[in-house]
Motif scaffolding. Structure first.
Motif, PDB file in Angstrom:
ATOM      1  N   VAL B  69      33.244  17.563  38.847  1.00  0.00           N
ATOM      2  CA  VAL B  69      32.779  18.933  39.029  1.00  0.00           C
ATOM      3  C   VAL B  69      31.359  18.904  39.573  1.00  0.00           C
ATOM      4  N   PHE B  70      31.076  19.784  40.513  1.00  0.00           N
ATOM      5  CA  PHE B  70      29.671  19.989  40.876  1.00  0.00           C
ATOM      6  C   PHE B  70      29.382  21.480  40.902  1.00  0.00           C
ATOM      7  N   THR B  71      28.122  21.810  40.676  1.00  0.00           N
ATOM      8  CA  THR B  71      27.759  23.222  40.579  1.00  0.00           C
ATOM      9  C   THR B  71      27.535  23.791  41.956  1.00  0.00           C
ATOM     10  N   LYS B  74      24.330  28.809  40.616  1.00  0.00           N
ATOM     11  CA  LYS B  74      23.876  28.912  39.227  1.00  0.00           C
ATOM     12  C   LYS B  74      22.986  30.127  39.109  1.00  0.00           C
ATOM     13  N   LEU B  79      27.563  29.667  35.614  1.00  0.00           N
ATOM     14  CA  LEU B  79      27.760  28.550  36.539  1.00  0.00           C
ATOM     15  C   LEU B  79      29.035  28.774  37.334  1.00  0.00           C
ATOM     16  N   GLN B  81      31.384  26.619  39.441  1.00  0.00           N
ATOM     17  CA  GLN B  81      31.573  25.202  39.754  1.00  0.00           C
ATOM     18  C   GLN B  81      32.797  24.994  40.625  1.00  0.00           C
ATOM     19  N   GLY B  83      35.348  21.658  42.085  1.00  0.00           N
ATOM     20  CA  GLY B  83      35.634  20.271  41.743  1.00  0.00           C
ATOM     21  C   GLY B  83      37.100  19.950  41.841  1.00  0.00           C
ATOM     22  N   ASN B 140      38.458  25.469  37.295  1.00  0.00           N
ATOM     23  CA  ASN B 140      38.181  26.760  36.650  1.00  0.00           C
ATOM     24  C   ASN B 140      38.852  27.896  37.404  1.00  0.00           C
ATOM     25  N   THR B 207      31.435  29.401  32.363  1.00  0.00           N
ATOM     26  CA  THR B 207      32.032  28.669  33.484  1.00  0.00           C
ATOM     27  C   THR B 207      33.494  29.014  33.699  1.00  0.00           C
ATOM     28  N   ASP B 209      35.909  27.418  32.495  1.00  0.00           N
ATOM     29  CA  ASP B 209      36.543  26.134  32.758  1.00  0.00           C
ATOM     30  C   ASP B 209      37.843  26.041  31.970  1.00  0.00           C
TER      31      ASP B 209
END
Lengths: 103, 619
Positions: B69-71, B74, B79, B81, B83, B140, B207, B209
């Motif tokens: 995962v990368f943001t 923000k 967040l 994200q 990924g 997510n 998030t 997620d």
């Protein structure tokens, strides 16, 4: 008097000669005059070579040798050019460069 | 080595996108790419996809899932994200996607060979592969939404692929608009989730997620009352409902049949429409907290299964029957998810995907859109695949048995399921009896290979899926098949009669939309128009707007246009003056050359001197 002559004097002489040759090439109409002007420019370059050969210590004889080559090449070039002009003169019966436009 | 496949899956996911961009760039600069090369690189992408998703599936079974995962954005503690999240479900689904993609691309390379926009078609197929993977591997809800929109876009582009045909381009627009309803509902649901999480999750980060969806659902459940929670779940489920073509929205799938047959097989029956089931499975932690929404899912799925089967019985167009059948089978899957049997839903998703792809491809094999011969015939492979769809043989039989097992708590559900299975057999065998068997046609070898590959997979699936005994569903389907044969002997063409008219027209739901909702929208537009004209006829407003226009004109004339005009005048003057410089005389040009060379040399000399004098110390 002669001791005061340095590298700049030679270079300025070469520059003046080059400018004279350039002006002659651009302005004159007679083909022989143009040829002479071209020789002026070559001579200016030759002077530069010998000057640097004289004044730059790391060059040894390179400048002189180049000048010699240049003289040889100039002689050959002159001979060829004169022959071409001769042929063109026989064709056109004139030495004015403006009449040579369609060659 | 152990995690080689899961680590490198992202390159396989991105590869189709690169191919799509490559094809797009090549077409932009009018570079001709050979069709063979194009097909080969596309097939290579899908083939690599099969290998890597297979490896990833084994890896997830051995070592568990994996997440990178990368943001992306923000904002305070919110967040967004992106990924790659690989778990069993997404790995299985990706294996299905890439396998069917591979087979269908192989098929399309001969089916679409007469298509002038061949490049565009393969570009879209690649984009679809990427979009679907993007959706399947999302960690997510946001990425799922982005993938959702992307696959919707590709579906729109491919339905309207022959956009010069007004019927097809209109069908594409209609499909897209109906899909927008679901997308809007899904977005609204996501926004509600964000709002609740933003307000109530005390120190945490918002998030959405999937890895901590249990916590999210409990927080959401704790801070909403029953009704609000139901509405929230319903919003999220509506997204899945529209994508999976469930009851009130199933009409778009009929219009989607305007796409070329390989696309119908790939997108509108096997992979994309099942994304609704995928989303429902992903959101199940949330849905399990509300008994009502689970009941709603089961009832809706079952109702769609019955309703669409009934519609399919009276259809005369093969592709329409298959489209209704897709809706019905997706309804069954959703019902299984609602009952909590996720495994069965996933198994049936895979089996149904292969069976439907086989049906579509074998239909397209003898009925090419680009051929002159428009008479409809069905190849033997169609009949073999329809045995599987009806649940009389192969993997279809096992799945129907499993469904019967799952619905054992409720007799009512069981009866409904048996009815659906009965009707499924009726409509598919009615088709088989209605149209003659193809004889004497020799389809292209690549088309034959792909269809037989699919049939091979279906046959192999018989041994992979447990529970193959000849139980009640088998005999129901058998009875359905016999009924179909009797019907087709008795009445060859059912265009008469009130019942067939109503069922064949899909209970006029589509006409209802066109007649009432469309005209309602028209009335709304008329009202807006009236308000608009009332405002625009106001004297003061008219006067003011005229003044504003005058001011704008003045500004435009003297401020924006003046520099342009000045430039034009300067250029004209300069060109007129510089005209005299062209003398046709060599000596003049020598002079120019000397002048320019002199200027350049002087400039270099001066710059050099300046650098030496002022900046010498820096270096």
């Amino acid at each position: 008097m002669l001791n005061n002559i340095g590298i700049y004097h030679y270079l300025i002489l070469g520059f003046i000669l080059f400018l004279t040759g350039l002006c002659g090439v651009v302005l004159s109409r007679n083909i022989i005059k143009i040829l002479i002007s071209i020789e002026f420019m070559l001579t200016a370059v030759n002077i530069n070579f010998t000057t640097f050969g004289l004044h730059c210590k790391n060059l040894a004889f390179d400048g002189y040798i180049f000048a010699l080559f240049y003289i040889a090449a100039g002689a050959v070039e002159l001979a060829i050019a004169l022959y071409i002009f001769y042929a063109m003169y026989r064709e056109k019966q004139t030495s004015n460069i403006e009449d040579y436009g369609d060659v | 080595m152990s995690e080689f496949f899961t680590d490198n899956l992202i390159w396989v996911i991105l590869y189709p996108l690169w191919i799509f961009l490559l094809i797009g760039t090549a077409r932009l600069f009018a570079i001709r790419m050979s069709k063979k090369l194009l097909t080969l690189i596309t097939l290579a992408g899908s083939g690599l996809g099969i290998i890597f998703s297979c490896g990833a599936l084994i890896n997830t079974f051995l070592y568990g899932g994996k997440e990178f995962v990368f943001t992306f954005i923000k904002i305070q503690n919110f967040l967004l994200q992106l990924g790659v999240n690989i778990d069993k479900l997404s790995a299985v689904y990706m294996l299905l996607l890439f396998t069917i993609s591979f087979i269908i691309q192989l098929y399309a390379s001969s089916y679409m060979s007469r298509e002038p926009k061949y490049y565009r078609f393969f570009g879209y197929l690649n984009l679809f592969n990427f979009a679907m993977c993007f959706l399947l591997t999302s960690p997510n809800l946001f990425q799922i939404y982005a993938g959702w929109e992307l696959v919707g876009l590709v579906s729109y582009l491919l339905i309207g692929f022959q956009y010069v045909n007004p019927v097809k381009s209109k069908a594409a627009v209609k499909t897209f608009i109906i899909n927008r309803i679901g997308d809007t509902a899904l977005l609204a649901g996501i926004l509600c989730l964000i709002y609740i999480m933003w307000t109530y999750s005390v120190p945490g980060v918002v998030t959405l997620d999937f890895s901590d969806f249990n916590i999210i659902s409990s927080i959401v459940y704790a801070h909403t009352n029953n009704f609000t929670f139901f509405i929230l779940c319903l919003l999220l489920f509506t997204g899945a409902m529209v994508k999976s073509a469930q009851f009130p929205f199933h009409t778009w799938l009929q219009d989607a049949m305007n796409a070329p047959t390989p696309v119908s097989a790939l997108i509108h029956s096997a992979t994309m429409v099942a994304a609704g089931v995928f989303l429902t499975i992903k959101l199940l932690p949330l849905f399990t907290l509300s008994r009502e929404i689970l009941l709603f899912i089961v009832i809706l799925g079952m109702f769609t299964a019955l309703f669409c089967s009934l519609c399919a019985i009276c259809q005369n167009n093969v592709k329409s029957v298959l489209a209704y059948s897709t809706s019905a089978n997706l309804g069954l899957m959703l019902a299984a998810v609602g009952c909590g049997n996720i495994d069965l839903a996933v198994i049936y998703l895979i089996v149904h995907g292969f069976i439907k792809a086989a049906l579509f491809l074998s239909y397209g094999m003898t009925n090419n859109e680009y051929a002159e011969d428009k008479s409809i015939t069905l190849p033997p492979s169609f009949i073999i695949a329809s045995f599987a769809l009806a649940g009389l043989a192969f993997a279809g039989l096992n799945c129907k048995e499993l469904f019967f097992e799952t619905f054992k708590q409720n007799t009512f559900l069981r009866i409904e399921f048996l009815l659906a299975a009965f009707m499924c057999a009726v409509y598919i065998f009615r088709l088989c009896c209605k149209y003659p068997l193809a004889t004497g046609q020799r389809p292209h070898i690549r088309e034959q290979i792909s269809v037989w590959l699919l049939l091979l997979i279906i046959t192999a699936g018989t041994f992979a899926v447990s529970g193959s005994q000849l139980g009640v569903p088998f005999w129901t389907a058998f009875a359905g098949a016999i009924t179909a044969v009797i019907i087709s002997i008795k009445a060859k063409d059912c265009n008469e009669g009130a019942v067939t008219k109503i069922c064949g027209g899909g209970f006029f739901i589509d006409r209802f939309y066109t007649k009432y909702i469309y005209s309602l929208y028209g009335k709304l537009a008329d009202t807006a128009n009236m308000i608009d004209s009332y405002i625009s006829n106001n004297k003061l407003l008219l006067y003011l707007s005229k003044k504003a226009v005058a001011i704008a004109e003045f500004i435009e004339k003297y401020i924006f246009e003046a520099p342009v005009k000045l430039c034009v005048i300067c250029t004209k003057f300069a060109s007129r003056e510089l005209e005299h410089a062209q003398t046709k005389n060599v000596q003049t040009y020598i002079a120019y050359g000397a002048l320019i060379a002199g200027i350049i040399f002087t400039a270099i000399l001066l710059t050099y001197t300046f650098v030496i004098n002022n900046l010498g110390g820096i270096g």
